[in-house]
Motif scaffolding. Sequence first.
Motif, PDB file in Angstrom:
ATOM      1  N   ILE A   6      43.157  29.384  42.529  1.00  0.00           N
ATOM      2  CA  ILE A   6      41.554  29.937  42.544  1.00  0.00           C
ATOM      3  C   ILE A   6      40.908  30.016  40.851  1.00  0.00           C
ATOM      4  CG2 ILE A   6      41.959  31.240  45.279  1.00  0.00           C
ATOM      5  CD1 ILE A   6      41.698  34.434  43.353  1.00  0.00           C
ATOM      6  N   GLN A   7      39.687  29.667  40.776  1.00  0.00           N
ATOM      7  CA  GLN A   7      39.046  29.889  39.778  1.00  0.00           C
ATOM      8  C   GLN A   7      37.744  31.131  39.975  1.00  0.00           C
ATOM      9  OE1 GLN A   7      40.012  28.109  36.689  1.00  0.00           O
ATOM     10  NE2 GLN A   7      41.804  28.035  38.507  1.00  0.00           N
ATOM     11  N   GLN A   8      37.658  31.553  40.885  1.00  0.00           N
ATOM     12  CA  GLN A   8      37.038  32.325  41.681  1.00  0.00           C
ATOM     13  C   GLN A   8      37.576  33.570  42.629  1.00  0.00           C
ATOM     14  OE1 GLN A   8      33.042  32.585  43.237  1.00  0.00           O
ATOM     15  NE2 GLN A   8      32.009  31.123  41.352  1.00  0.00           N
ATOM     16  N   VAL A   9      37.327  33.990  42.316  1.00  0.00           N
ATOM     17  CA  VAL A   9      37.655  35.668  43.390  1.00  0.00           C
ATOM     18  C   VAL A   9      37.589  36.121  44.431  1.00  0.00           C
ATOM     19  CG1 VAL A   9      39.189  38.040  43.218  1.00  0.00           C
ATOM     20  CG2 VAL A   9      39.119  36.755  41.296  1.00  0.00           C
ATOM     21  N   GLU A  10      37.983  35.958  45.367  1.00  0.00           N
ATOM     22  CA  GLU A  10      36.920  36.452  46.661  1.00  0.00           C
ATOM     23  C   GLU A  10      37.877  37.265  47.252  1.00  0.00           C
ATOM     24  OE1 GLU A  10      35.959  33.509  49.709  1.00  0.00           O
ATOM     25  OE2 GLU A  10      35.482  31.691  47.093  1.00  0.00           O
ATOM     26  N   ILE A  11      37.365  38.610  47.325  1.00  0.00           N
ATOM     27  CA  ILE A  11      38.241  39.459  48.483  1.00  0.00           C
ATOM     28  C   ILE A  11      36.823  40.393  49.805  1.00  0.00           C
ATOM     29  CG2 ILE A  11      38.897  40.290  46.438  1.00  0.00           C
ATOM     30  CD1 ILE A  11      37.405  42.874  46.587  1.00  0.00           C
ATOM     31  N   ASP A  12      37.654  40.990  50.711  1.00  0.00           N
ATOM     32  CA  ASP A  12      36.770  41.526  51.544  1.00  0.00           C
ATOM     33  C   ASP A  12      37.538  43.144  51.878  1.00  0.00           C
ATOM     34  OD1 ASP A  12      35.564  42.045  53.762  1.00  0.00           O
ATOM     35  OD2 ASP A  12      36.551  41.188  55.458  1.00  0.00           O
ATOM     36  N   GLY A  13      36.489  44.143  50.789  1.00  0.00           N
ATOM     37  CA  GLY A  13      36.799  44.807  50.735  1.00  0.00           C
ATOM     38  C   GLY A  13      37.451  45.471  49.434  1.00  0.00           C
ATOM     39  N   GLY A  14      37.675  46.836  49.322  1.00  0.00           N
ATOM     40  CA  GLY A  14      38.578  47.683  48.389  1.00  0.00           C
ATOM     41  C   GLY A  14      38.203  47.552  46.969  1.00  0.00           C
ATOM     42  N   VAL A  15      38.976  48.110  45.724  1.00  0.00           N
ATOM     43  CA  VAL A  15      38.859  48.414  44.815  1.00  0.00           C
ATOM     44  C   VAL A  15      39.027  47.144  43.871  1.00  0.00           C
ATOM     45  CG1 VAL A  15      39.026  49.646  43.081  1.00  0.00           C
ATOM     46  CG2 VAL A  15      38.989  50.947  45.158  1.00  0.00           C
ATOM     47  N   VAL A  16      38.104  46.681  43.077  1.00  0.00           N
ATOM     48  CA  VAL A  16      39.017  45.855  42.022  1.00  0.00           C
ATOM     49  C   VAL A  16      38.421  46.329  40.927  1.00  0.00           C
ATOM     50  CG1 VAL A  16      37.908  43.475  40.718  1.00  0.00           C
ATOM     51  CG2 VAL A  16      37.753  43.968  43.939  1.00  0.00           C
ATOM     52  N   VAL A  17      39.548  46.114  39.787  1.00  0.00           N
ATOM     53  CA  VAL A  17      39.617  46.622  38.490  1.00  0.00           C
ATOM     54  C   VAL A  17      39.602  44.918  37.684  1.00  0.00           C
ATOM     55  CG1 VAL A  17      42.585  47.506  38.681  1.00  0.00           C
ATOM     56  CG2 VAL A  17      40.911  47.893  36.812  1.00  0.00           C
ATOM     57  N   GLY A  18      39.599  45.190  36.919  1.00  0.00           N
ATOM     58  CA  GLY A  18      39.926  43.757  35.726  1.00  0.00           C
ATOM     59  C   GLY A  18      40.833  44.178  34.525  1.00  0.00           C
ATOM     60  N   VAL A  19      41.759  43.607  34.766  1.00  0.00           N
ATOM     61  CA  VAL A  19      42.852  43.750  33.459  1.00  0.00           C
ATOM     62  C   VAL A  19      43.619  42.413  32.350  1.00  0.00           C
ATOM     63  CG1 VAL A  19      46.378  44.754  33.268  1.00  0.00           C
ATOM     64  CG2 VAL A  19      44.496  46.372  35.122  1.00  0.00           C
ATOM     65  N   ASP A  20      43.545  43.871  31.168  1.00  0.00           N
ATOM     66  CA  ASP A  20      43.320  42.059  29.905  1.00  0.00           C
ATOM     67  C   ASP A  20      44.702  42.442  29.187  1.00  0.00           C
ATOM     68  OD1 ASP A  20      42.640  44.231  28.855  1.00  0.00           O
ATOM     69  OD2 ASP A  20      40.453  42.802  27.748  1.00  0.00           O
ATOM     70  N   SER A  21      45.253  44.067  29.697  1.00  0.00           N
ATOM     71  CA  SER A  21      46.156  44.666  29.022  1.00  0.00           C
ATOM     72  C   SER A  21      45.605  45.153  27.413  1.00  0.00           C
ATOM     73  CB  SER A  21      47.786  43.866  27.705  1.00  0.00           C
ATOM     74  OG  SER A  21      46.787  42.874  27.054  1.00  0.00           O
ATOM     75  N   SER A  22      44.657  45.823  27.812  1.00  0.00           N
ATOM     76  CA  SER A  22      43.998  45.839  26.367  1.00  0.00           C
ATOM     77  C   SER A  22      44.649  47.288  26.957  1.00  0.00           C
ATOM     78  CB  SER A  22      42.653  45.895  25.916  1.00  0.00           C
ATOM     79  OG  SER A  22      41.942  46.791  27.595  1.00  0.00           O
ATOM     80  N   ALA A  23      44.109  48.842  26.205  1.00  0.00           N
ATOM     81  CA  ALA A  23      44.367  50.290  26.313  1.00  0.00           C
ATOM     82  C   ALA A  23      43.370  50.696  27.339  1.00  0.00           C
ATOM     83  CB  ALA A  23      43.942  51.312  25.092  1.00  0.00           C
ATOM     84  N   SER A  24      41.790  50.107  27.196  1.00  0.00           N
ATOM     85  CA  SER A  24      41.138  50.566  27.856  1.00  0.00           C
ATOM     86  C   SER A  24      41.337  49.919  29.525  1.00  0.00           C
ATOM     87  CB  SER A  24      39.654  49.517  28.024  1.00  0.00           C
ATOM     88  OG  SER A  24      39.103  50.449  26.773  1.00  0.00           O
ATOM     89  N   SER A  25      41.635  48.653  29.722  1.00  0.00           N
ATOM     90  CA  SER A  25      41.977  48.303  31.055  1.00  0.00           C
ATOM     91  C   SER A  25      43.298  48.789  31.399  1.00  0.00           C
ATOM     92  CB  SER A  25      42.006  46.776  31.160  1.00  0.00           C
ATOM     93  OG  SER A  25      43.250  46.493  30.409  1.00  0.00           O
ATOM     94  N   LEU A  26      44.154  49.027  30.871  1.00  0.00           N
ATOM     95  CA  LEU A  26      45.267  49.949  31.191  1.00  0.00           C
ATOM     96  C   LEU A  26      44.702  51.267  31.717  1.00  0.00           C
ATOM     97  CD1 LEU A  26      47.671  49.253  29.071  1.00  0.00           C
ATOM     98  CD2 LEU A  26      47.510  48.381  30.640  1.00  0.00           C
ATOM     99  N   ARG A  27      44.163  52.077  31.525  1.00  0.00           N
ATOM    100  CA  ARG A  27      43.579  52.958  31.944  1.00  0.00           C
ATOM    101  C   ARG A  27      42.608  52.737  33.007  1.00  0.00           C
ATOM    102  NH1 ARG A  27      42.736  57.837  32.445  1.00  0.00           N
ATOM    103  NH2 ARG A  27      41.120  59.229  32.707  1.00  0.00           N
ATOM    104  N   ALA A  28      42.317  51.658  32.824  1.00  0.00           N
ATOM    105  CA  ALA A  28      40.768  51.678  34.011  1.00  0.00           C
ATOM    106  C   ALA A  28      41.938  51.187  35.631  1.00  0.00           C
ATOM    107  CB  ALA A  28      39.956  50.427  34.268  1.00  0.00           C
ATOM    108  N   LEU A  29      43.186  50.440  35.424  1.00  0.00           N
ATOM    109  CA  LEU A  29      44.033  50.614  35.953  1.00  0.00           C
ATOM    110  C   LEU A  29      44.477  51.406  37.023  1.00  0.00           C
ATOM    111  CD1 LEU A  29      45.790  48.913  37.689  1.00  0.00           C
ATOM    112  CD2 LEU A  29      47.394  48.436  36.193  1.00  0.00           C
TER     113      LEU A  29
END
Length: 155
Positions: A6-29
């Motif tokens: 997929i090129q877009q992310v389609e979900i139906d409810g829940g919590v979404v988190v963006g991860v890119d391996s940076s320290a901020s994204s790992l804490r966000a996870l």
Amino acid sequence: MPDQTIQQVEIDGGVVVGVDSSASSLRALLVAAEEARRRNTALHVVRAWSFRTAPRPADCPPNVVPSLDQFQQTVVEDTERIVSKKLGDHADLPVQIHVVHSPSPQALLSASKGADLLVVGHRGRGGFAGLMLGSVAEQCVRHAACPVLVVRPNV
């Protein structure tokens, strides 16, 4: 099972988190996983990548350009490793991994359309160190279709 085409992310409810391996994204996870547990809902881990940001496939010789599929599979494996390392077994939490060859803001904003909450790190792998918010986080705060939680790394 990760969504691999997929090129877009389609979900139906829940919590979404963006991860890119940076320290901020790992804490966000970690914060997003706790929010998903509190809400008794699924955690959707979104990893957007480009040729510039994707880890190079280990089995690809240095003088060969990996295929799109090879990059995609490497990013999927890297994201699964990150999630497993940070969240452990996570049997108590339904986790779905969405890996998208797309700019990060577009992937996260498309996921926000079906999310209850979007969690992002305050600054990822790119950008300028002096910015209060990274450009991805700022775009999410301004344009997301759901509430956004911006997480700073532990310092």
